[in-house]
Write a protein that holds these residues in place. Structure first.
Motif, mmCIF file in Angstrom:
data_model
loop_
_atom_site.group_PDB
_atom_site.id
_atom_site.type_symbol
_atom_site.label_atom_id
_atom_site.label_comp_id
_atom_site.label_asym_id
_atom_site.label_seq_id
_atom_site.Cartn_x
_atom_site.Cartn_y
_atom_site.Cartn_z
ATOM 1 N N GLY A 80 12.559 39.339 14.595
ATOM 2 C CA GLY A 80 13.483 39.322 15.720
ATOM 3 C C GLY A 80 14.752 38.625 15.317
ATOM 4 O O GLY A 80 15.483 39.069 14.448
ATOM 5 N N THR A 81 15.005 37.463 15.921
ATOM 6 C CA THR A 81 16.199 36.699 15.573
ATOM 7 C C THR A 81 16.077 36.130 14.160
ATOM 8 O O THR A 81 15.032 35.616 13.771
ATOM 9 N N MET A 82 17.155 36.273 13.404
ATOM 10 C CA MET A 82 17.237 35.666 12.073
ATOM 11 C C MET A 82 18.475 34.786 12.036
ATOM 12 O O MET A 82 19.423 34.990 12.814
ATOM 13 N N GLY A 83 18.464 33.819 11.137
ATOM 14 C CA GLY A 83 19.612 32.935 11.105
ATOM 15 C C GLY A 83 19.629 32.016 9.911
ATOM 16 O O GLY A 83 18.779 32.111 9.010
ATOM 17 N N CYS A 119 17.292 29.918 5.301
ATOM 18 C CA CYS A 119 17.154 31.118 6.111
ATOM 19 C C CYS A 119 15.975 30.942 7.070
ATOM 20 O O CYS A 119 14.950 30.368 6.689
ATOM 21 N N LYS A 120 16.116 31.438 8.276
ATOM 22 C CA LYS A 120 15.048 31.329 9.275
ATOM 23 C C LYS A 120 14.851 32.680 9.939
ATOM 24 O O LYS A 120 15.818 33.386 10.241
ATOM 25 N N GLY A 121 13.601 33.036 10.154
ATOM 26 C CA GLY A 121 13.295 34.258 10.879
ATOM 27 C C GLY A 121 12.234 33.986 11.922
ATOM 28 O O GLY A 121 11.345 33.152 11.708
ATOM 29 N N VAL A 122 12.337 34.646 13.033
ATOM 30 C CA VAL A 122 11.371 34.483 14.117
ATOM 31 C C VAL A 122 10.779 35.845 14.442
ATOM 32 O O VAL A 122 11.523 36.801 14.716
ATOM 33 N N SER A 123 9.458 35.931 14.394
ATOM 34 C CA SER A 123 8.816 37.198 14.711
ATOM 35 C C SER A 123 8.884 37.461 16.203
ATOM 36 O O SER A 123 9.173 36.568 17.002
ATOM 37 N N TYR A 124 8.591 38.691 16.594
ATOM 38 C CA TYR A 124 8.593 39.032 18.019
ATOM 39 C C TYR A 124 7.484 38.315 18.758
ATOM 40 O O TYR A 124 7.533 38.163 19.981
#
Length: 115
Positions: free
Chosen positions: A31-34, A94-99
């Motif tokens: 989902g959101t990455m950052g 780097c950061k990623g968030v799954s749904y």
């Protein structure tokens, strides 16, 4: 899910760098990455995020200088950094968030802005 960041390095003030972060290990997109960053002795702070629908958010300190983008087909998020300042020196994560809400972090890449 593994996040692999690259693109850090040493640059002079006023210069540019582009960071990349690619997700692997899952057939599902995040989902959101950052990007967050952490300077020595400081906490890890938000730099920029981009949602799956490409809505972006930036820290005030980087607005107008940094641009975050993503390529969903490549499962990659980018951070174009222009007009770099010495105070931008930090390890960038780097950061990623799954749904489903699971948070993943990359290993970090060093950005040093110095003459």
């Amino acid at each position: 899910v593994q996040l692999q960041a690259s693109g850090g390095g040493l640059v002079e003030p006023g210069g540019s760098l582009k960071l990349s972060c690619t997700a692997s290990g899952s057939r599902f997109s995040l989902g959101t990455m950052g990007w967050h960053r952490q300077a020595p002795g400081n906490q890890r702070d938000l730099v920029a995020t981009v949602s799956s629908s490409r809505i972006t958010n930036y820290a005030d300190s980087v607005k107008g200088r940094f641009t975050i983008s993503r390529d969903n087909a490549k499962k990659t998020v980018y951070l174009q950094m222009n007009s770099l300042k010495p105070e931008d020196t930090a390890v960038y994560y780097c950061k990623g968030v799954s749904y489903g809400g699971t948070v993943y972090w990359g290993q970090g890449t060093q950005v040093t802005v110095s003459s």
